[in-house]
Design a protein around this motif. Structure first.
Motif, PDB file in Angstrom:
ATOM      1  N   GLN A 209       1.129 -10.014  11.277  1.00  0.00           N
ATOM      2  CA  GLN A 209       1.747 -10.977  10.026  1.00  0.00           C
ATOM      3  C   GLN A 209       0.801 -12.535   9.967  1.00  0.00           C
ATOM      4  O   GLN A 209       0.280 -12.317   8.266  1.00  0.00           O
ATOM      5  CB  GLN A 209       3.260 -11.614  10.108  1.00  0.00           C
ATOM      6  CG  GLN A 209       3.878 -10.718  10.506  1.00  0.00           C
ATOM      7  CD  GLN A 209       3.915  -9.912   8.880  1.00  0.00           C
ATOM      8  OE1 GLN A 209       4.185 -10.456   7.712  1.00  0.00           O
ATOM      9  NE2 GLN A 209       3.998  -7.945   9.252  1.00  0.00           N
ATOM     10  N   ASP A 225       5.416 -19.211   0.641  1.00  0.00           N
ATOM     11  CA  ASP A 225       7.293 -19.398   0.307  1.00  0.00           C
ATOM     12  C   ASP A 225       7.684 -18.974   0.948  1.00  0.00           C
ATOM     13  O   ASP A 225       7.705 -18.276   2.271  1.00  0.00           O
ATOM     14  CB  ASP A 225       7.184 -17.982  -1.097  1.00  0.00           C
ATOM     15  CG  ASP A 225       8.871 -17.351  -0.951  1.00  0.00           C
ATOM     16  OD1 ASP A 225       8.863 -16.105  -1.296  1.00  0.00           O
ATOM     17  OD2 ASP A 225       9.596 -17.778  -1.028  1.00  0.00           O
ATOM     18  N   ALA A 226       9.095 -20.146   0.732  1.00  0.00           N
ATOM     19  CA  ALA A 226       9.770 -20.638   2.355  1.00  0.00           C
ATOM     20  C   ALA A 226      10.735 -18.893   2.375  1.00  0.00           C
ATOM     21  O   ALA A 226      11.122 -18.899   3.769  1.00  0.00           O
ATOM     22  CB  ALA A 226      10.338 -21.703   2.088  1.00  0.00           C
ATOM     23  N   GLU A 227      10.821 -17.942   1.201  1.00  0.00           N
ATOM     24  CA  GLU A 227      11.794 -17.523   1.551  1.00  0.00           C
ATOM     25  C   GLU A 227      11.134 -15.711   2.001  1.00  0.00           C
ATOM     26  O   GLU A 227      11.610 -15.052   1.835  1.00  0.00           O
ATOM     27  CB  GLU A 227      12.585 -17.487   0.192  1.00  0.00           C
ATOM     28  CG  GLU A 227      13.364 -18.487  -0.484  1.00  0.00           C
ATOM     29  CD  GLU A 227      14.269 -19.112   0.839  1.00  0.00           C
ATOM     30  OE1 GLU A 227      15.129 -17.815   1.032  1.00  0.00           O
ATOM     31  OE2 GLU A 227      14.514 -19.659   0.863  1.00  0.00           O
ATOM     32  N   GLY A 228      10.096 -16.320   2.716  1.00  0.00           N
ATOM     33  CA  GLY A 228       9.257 -15.100   2.373  1.00  0.00           C
ATOM     34  C   GLY A 228       9.046 -14.017   4.258  1.00  0.00           C
ATOM     35  O   GLY A 228       8.030 -12.926   3.827  1.00  0.00           O
ATOM     36  N   ALA A 229      10.158 -14.877   4.065  1.00  0.00           N
ATOM     37  CA  ALA A 229       9.966 -13.703   5.408  1.00  0.00           C
ATOM     38  C   ALA A 229       9.073 -13.648   7.187  1.00  0.00           C
ATOM     39  O   ALA A 229       9.055 -12.889   7.198  1.00  0.00           O
ATOM     40  CB  ALA A 229      10.558 -12.100   5.240  1.00  0.00           C
ATOM     41  N   TRP A 230       8.672 -14.576   6.286  1.00  0.00           N
ATOM     42  CA  TRP A 230       7.135 -14.670   7.640  1.00  0.00           C
ATOM     43  C   TRP A 230       7.814 -14.962   8.764  1.00  0.00           C
ATOM     44  O   TRP A 230       9.111 -15.813   8.850  1.00  0.00           O
ATOM     45  CB  TRP A 230       6.031 -16.682   6.926  1.00  0.00           C
ATOM     46  CG  TRP A 230       5.412 -15.820   5.956  1.00  0.00           C
ATOM     47  CD1 TRP A 230       6.570 -17.006   4.235  1.00  0.00           C
ATOM     48  CD2 TRP A 230       4.739 -15.217   5.789  1.00  0.00           C
ATOM     49  NE1 TRP A 230       5.511 -15.924   3.683  1.00  0.00           N
ATOM     50  CE2 TRP A 230       4.168 -15.544   4.221  1.00  0.00           C
ATOM     51  CE3 TRP A 230       3.628 -14.300   6.469  1.00  0.00           C
ATOM     52  CZ2 TRP A 230       3.077 -14.336   3.631  1.00  0.00           C
ATOM     53  CZ3 TRP A 230       2.981 -13.765   5.469  1.00  0.00           C
ATOM     54  CH2 TRP A 230       2.649 -13.878   4.635  1.00  0.00           C
ATOM     55  N   PRO A 231       7.291 -14.973   9.663  1.00  0.00           N
ATOM     56  CA  PRO A 231       7.816 -14.736  11.424  1.00  0.00           C
ATOM     57  C   PRO A 231       7.768 -16.267  11.169  1.00  0.00           C
ATOM     58  O   PRO A 231       7.281 -17.114  10.359  1.00  0.00           O
ATOM     59  CB  PRO A 231       6.987 -14.631  11.712  1.00  0.00           C
ATOM     60  CG  PRO A 231       5.971 -13.504  11.335  1.00  0.00           C
ATOM     61  CD  PRO A 231       5.768 -14.478  10.303  1.00  0.00           C
ATOM     62  N   TYR A 232       8.581 -16.608  11.894  1.00  0.00           N
ATOM     63  CA  TYR A 232       9.156 -18.465  12.303  1.00  0.00           C
ATOM     64  C   TYR A 232       8.028 -19.343  12.976  1.00  0.00           C
ATOM     65  O   TYR A 232       7.748 -20.653  12.951  1.00  0.00           O
ATOM     66  CB  TYR A 232      10.171 -18.559  13.330  1.00  0.00           C
ATOM     67  CG  TYR A 232      10.233 -18.587  15.063  1.00  0.00           C
ATOM     68  CD1 TYR A 232      10.219 -17.574  15.640  1.00  0.00           C
ATOM     69  CD2 TYR A 232      10.218 -19.949  15.568  1.00  0.00           C
ATOM     70  CE1 TYR A 232       9.777 -17.933  17.011  1.00  0.00           C
ATOM     71  CE2 TYR A 232       9.465 -19.907  16.795  1.00  0.00           C
ATOM     72  CZ  TYR A 232       9.444 -19.278  17.737  1.00  0.00           C
ATOM     73  OH  TYR A 232       9.525 -19.306  18.429  1.00  0.00           O
ATOM     74  N   LEU A 233       7.080 -18.766  13.575  1.00  0.00           N
ATOM     75  CA  LEU A 233       5.792 -19.333  14.554  1.00  0.00           C
ATOM     76  C   LEU A 233       4.998 -19.847  13.012  1.00  0.00           C
ATOM     77  O   LEU A 233       4.422 -20.322  12.945  1.00  0.00           O
ATOM     78  CB  LEU A 233       4.830 -18.387  14.922  1.00  0.00           C
ATOM     79  CG  LEU A 233       4.111 -19.447  16.257  1.00  0.00           C
ATOM     80  CD1 LEU A 233       5.284 -20.342  16.894  1.00  0.00           C
ATOM     81  CD2 LEU A 233       3.554 -18.418  16.953  1.00  0.00           C
ATOM     82  N   ASP A 235       6.142 -20.194  10.482  1.00  0.00           N
ATOM     83  CA  ASP A 235       7.003 -21.285   8.866  1.00  0.00           C
ATOM     84  C   ASP A 235       6.975 -22.432   9.540  1.00  0.00           C
ATOM     85  O   ASP A 235       6.639 -23.699   8.764  1.00  0.00           O
ATOM     86  CB  ASP A 235       8.428 -21.083   9.162  1.00  0.00           C
ATOM     87  CG  ASP A 235       8.712 -19.917   8.144  1.00  0.00           C
ATOM     88  OD1 ASP A 235       9.978 -19.076   8.745  1.00  0.00           O
ATOM     89  OD2 ASP A 235       8.266 -19.198   7.007  1.00  0.00           O
TER      90      ASP A 235
END
Lengths: 250, 734
Positions: A209, A225-233, A235
């Motif tokens: 990712q 985009d905070a709602e972009g389903a990026w891995p929490y790391l 974020d």
């Protein structure tokens, strides 16, 4: 032949008529070129070229030059020798590209299959020829598609055998190597962040990712985009940047 | 004479000779009628012959003089009305209205008579020539000549409004007269009533009430103002019923509502020391009820009340749950919550007509602030513990149910129900093991309520605990039956066998039990494992209690009720006069934290000094010396020194519990994710978060970040994968 549609069957026959290839080879080449005749010719002739060009005896000799005296593998010493023959630094990114061509399973060792297969793919059977290919290999890093493939490949290659995740130090080293020429302004921050806040191994998902993140997201985070389903790391990394005033969220 | 075939037809020839009407006939006839009309208007109708007049009119119409008759009528009536108009104008002051009314009555009577006389014309000439009937003509002429005459029109309006104003300011007016006059206007046509009276009436009322409301609001407080507004409203409605057309009712009430209520809504509600908040605080049901029924009439009125109430509730609630003073005693705190809820519930029932939207506002406010304090679940459990331990002693079944139902109401507001479950389990365990529950039925009733609310899963372990207690009783009976031969020797042992998993996990390092106890314990263990193979027993020395018979220096005997740890410590003094802390620790192997607490309760609590401590400080230090207090005395034979009932946790304990809860949540979240993905196969990230939250919300509110981490963990373990083309999409891997 049963599984191929009528239109495709015609192409296969055409191909075979023109090139004189076996139907297996014809199907292979056509599939690889997405059923375009022109492309299929290219692929077929390149492969032919490669096969034709490389002498298996020479390859065997080369292998024996580098292989470890006690194992059926090329190990660290062999690789060091190879590097000096090629006149490249063992840390040079070219070695990674080479490993990729070889589809090497783990870093710092090549199996016979991997070594010979890799050189065949490159169409070389001597050190000189291999040395000539070096600029080409460097150029491959610039191609986006190939860079992506090399990047994904590196995770499996760099991690310890039997482990699921990649040790942090190794990961950081790999990232710095891979991104050296990409000039991603956030790379240093990313490594810093990981050392300070995370300090654990990197999962495959995070690794993959990150490339997406690099490709998609602007270094100023203007399109994050905070709602972009990026891995929490990732974020958390964004949070870290904002907290330290290194970026602002839209 | 014709032949036999031809019939003889008798023909009657019409009169060839025309009877010519006298050309002056119509004039003569009209003169008679005109005179009659005049007489009628002069109240001299008695001398007239109805028959003659009718005949004259009839003939006129018959001989095609209808138009002349009609026009004549118009002329004549117009004349007379002009006269009347002058009369009315001449009247002074109050008499004006009376005169108008009188003349109107007269006119109607006259009109009636004229109509009767001219009925034939009404029926034949009028419809064909599309003119107004006599009656309608009469009304129209009255309207045009009298009502719309410049002087009268204005004067009439002013007089009416003036009278209404007088009545509003407290004078008595002639309502009958008013009624007649307004009825006259209505009879003349609804547009007459509206244009010549109602419109201006409404405007005047509007400015009147605008002024009045301004005056009131400066000098009255909210409650007084509302009373006045209500009074005015009632008054206007009554006014309409007495002397205005009923069509005016809604319009005038709208005016009053707008001027007195709608325009001042915000100011009233927010008035210092008397506004809505003040009323709520002081339970002013009458004022609140009045406000509700008045505000209901205007758009946005109830919303205003509700919003202010909600805000007030949330603020008060927030203060309550954040106030560290109030939080010192959890039981008090929860009681305060219940009281607040009861109070506002009563307000809604008594004053707000049990309005559902207000109930909802109450519930949502409570839900909001109860969850502001993350210790609420713990405190509610402590409240329940207190009630079941002693609060509900001697209370009858109905009242018990009521208290439990109220607790359930608070429970429903909790977002972190799983935290409550954890604490309830802990507290229940302590109650059961100490035998301290006031009523088994009450306990079971509460569990049933929890089960109904949250499902079987929530309460299965709690029920398991009860089962264990019962089973243990049976086991003890069996044990003693098998030990008959040994009876009388050694201490009496009562064992509760707890199934691990049902009871709260308490890892305990067993301490060194005194030799006498050990013997009995071993016997029990042997007996139990004899009947239940494949099981493992471990003694929980931190949860037991003991009754010791102690003899003191002067021979006074007491029975001491102590915890197991305390028993171990005290038994040491059977063989030693004095012991240091370190010696006690070594001998008993009780963990230091617990040992210190145990020694404190034995040596530092007033009235329960079974041991003396040297030095006398409250803190326990390594080289403190302890010795038996021979001078111990107490009023009672039985002395309870056991460590206390459940109390609110210290900071570190709280952190520990919270951590356990967080750990417990992880597998629940993962299970929910897997369940959802298994059925949906492919789902977008945000939708997964939504679905998971929905599935788990009856237990707790999952944190989206935690959900994300769980998803990544599941990706690692190859339960899920990201879609190759859309990185926000996840796929289930079978």
């Amino acid at each position: 032949m049963h599984k191929i549609g009528r239109g495709h069957r015609e192409k296969v026959q055409q191909f075979m008529a023109i090139t004189g290839a076996t139907d297996k080879a014809a199907i292979q080449s056509l599939k690889a070129s997405d059923w375009h005749l022109e492309g299929a010719f290219d692929i077929y002739y390149t492969q032919l070229q490669i096969r034709a060009v490389t002498d298996s005896k020479l390859l065997e000799e080369l292998y024996r030059r580098y292989k470890d005296p006690y194992a059926e593998m090329i190990m660290a010493d062999g690789i060091t020798l190879l590097c000096s023959d090629l006149q490249v630094d063992p840390q040079d990114i070219v070695m990674l590209v080479l490993s990729w061509h070889m589809k090497a399973a783990t870093m710092c060792e090549f199996s016979r299959q991997e070594f010979i297969g890799g050189l065949q793919t490159l169409g070389v059977d001597s050190i000189d020829k291999l040395r000539e290919k070096i600029p080409l290999m460097r150029a491959e890093m610039k191609d986006d598609q190939k860079f992506g493939d090399i990047y994904y490949f590196s995770f499996g290659w760099a991690k310890e055998k039997g482990q699921k995740s990649l040790a942090l130090d190794t990961a950081i080293g790999m990232w710095q190597l891979l991104f050296a020429e990409k000039c991603w302004p956030l790379m240093d921050n990313w490594c810093q962040f990981l050392k300070v806040k995370h300090n654990k191994a990197i999962s495959r998902d995070t690794w993959c990712q990150l490339l997406e993140f690099f490709k998609m997201i602007d270094p100023t985070l203007s399109n994050y985009d905070a709602e972009g389903a990026w891995p929490y790391l990732i974020d958390e990394f964004v949070e870290y940047l904002v907290e330290n005033g290194l970026a602002h969220l839209p | 004479m014709s032949g036999p075939q031809r019939k003889n037809l008798f023909k009657i020839e019409p009169f060839k000779q025309r009877v010519e009407l006298d050309p002056n006939y119509s004039d003569k006839a009209w003169k008679i009628l005109e005179h009659a009309i005049h007489e009628i208007y002069s109240h001299n109708a008695s001398g007239l012959s109805f028959e003659e007049l009718y005949r004259n009119a009839y003939h006129m119409v018959l001989h095609k003089y209808g138009e002349k008759l009609y026009n004549g009528l118009v002329c004549s009536m117009t004349c007379h009305l002009r006269e009347i108009s002058k009369c009315i104008e001449a009247a002074y002051g109050v008499l004006f209205l009376e005169e108008l009314n009188r003349k109107w009555v007269d006119h109607n009577k006259a009109l009636q008579m004229i109509r009767d006389i001219l009925m034939y014309m009404d029926r034949t000439y009028v419809p064909t020539s599309q003119k107004k009937t006599v009656h309608d003509l009469g009304l129209k002429l009255w309207r045009d000549i009298i009502i719309h005459s410049r002087n009268i029109q204005i004067r009439l309006l002013d007089t009416l409004l003036d009278l209404i104003y007088k009545e509003r300011t407290g004078e008595v007016i002639n309502r009958g007269l008013m009624r007649n006059v307004t009825k006259m206007l209505s009879d003349l046509g609804i547009s007459v009533y509206q244009d010549d009276f109602e419109k201006t009436f409404l405007d005047a009322s509007s400015s009147f009430y605008c002024g009045e409301s301004q005056k009131f609001i400066e000098c009255c407080d909210c409650g007084q103002y509302l009373i006045k507004a209500e009074k005015r409203l009632t008054e206007e409605i009554e006014r309409v019923s007495h002397y205005l057309s009923s069509s005016s009712e809604e319009k005038i009430t709208n005016v009053v509502e707008k001027e007195m209520i709608a325009n001042h809504m915000q100011r009233l509600v927010h008035m210092d020391n008397s506004g809505l908040v003040n009323m709520l605080i002081h339970d002013k049901y009458d004022d609140l009820g009045r406000m509700y029924s008045l505000f209901r009439r205007v758009s946005g009125g109830l919303v205003t009340i509700r919003d202010v109430m909600t805000f007030h509730l949330r603020e008060t609630g927030k203060q309550l749950v954040m106030d560290s003073e109030k939080l010192r005693d959890p039981v008090e705190f929860v009681q305060r919550l219940l009281d607040e809820r009861d109070k506002h519930d009563t307000i809604i029932t008594q004053a707000f007509n049990n309005d559902k939207t207000f109930q909802n506002a109450l519930n949502s406010s409570f839900e909001y602030f109860i969850n502001l304090n993350n210790r609420s679940p713990e405190f509610i459990s402590l409240f329940v513990d207190d009630k079941l331990r002693k609060g509900l002693k001697g209370v009858n079944e109905e009242d018990v149910e009521m208290v439990l139902d109220k607790v359930m109401m608070l429970f429903r507001y909790l977002q972190e129900k799983d935290v409550f479950e954890k604490y309830h389990k802990q507290h229940l365990a302590k109650r059961l093991l100490a035998g301290k529950t006031v009523s088994d039925d009450a306990e079971r009733s509460l569990i049933l309520k929890l089960k109904t609310e949250c499902g079987y899963q929530f309460t299965s372990k709690l029920e398991g605990m009860f089962t264990d207690m019962k089973t243990s009783q049976d086991t003890m009976q069996g044990f003693y039956a098998s030990q008959i031969s040994d009876s009388g020797v050694g201490p009496t042992l009562v064992v509760h066998v707890l199934t691990t998993g049902s009871w709260p996990a308490q890892p305990s390092i067993p301490c060194n039990l005194p030799a006498e106890i050990l013997g009995v314990c071993e016997k029990f263990k042997a007996y139990y494992l004899g009947t239940h193979t494949g099981r493992r027993l471990s003694w929980q020395t931190n949860m037991g209690s003991a009754d010791l018979k102690a003899t003191f220096g002067k021979g006074q005997k007491h029975e001491l009720n102590v915890s197991t740890y305390q028993m171990c410590v005290l038994m040491l003094f059977n063989t030693s006069e004095q012991l240091t802390y370190t010696e006690i620790e070594q001998a008993t192997e009780i963990p230091p934290q617990d040992l210190k607490r145990c020694l404190q309760s034995l040596a530092c609590v007033k009235g329960k000094h079974v041991l003396h401590k040297n030095p006398m400080s409250k803190e326990i230090a390594e080289d403190d010396k302890f010795y038996f207090n021979d001078n111990f005395s107490s009023k009672f034979y039985k002395v309870k020194i056991g460590t206390v009932a459940a109390q609110k946790e210290s900071e570190p304990e709280k952190q520990e519990t919270r951590q356990k809860v967080e750990e417990d949540r992880k597998p629940q979240i993962e299970a929910a994710i897997v369940r959802i993905m298994k059925s949906r196969r492919v789902l977008e990230h945000n939708n997964i978060v939504l679905e998971v939250t929905k599935q788990l919300q009856s237990r707790f509110l999952p944190n989206p970040v935690v959900i994300k981490k769980r998803i990544e963990s599941l990706i690692e373990r190859e339960f899920l994968e990201r879609d190759k083309n859309d990185r926000k999409l996840y796929r289930y891997l079978a």
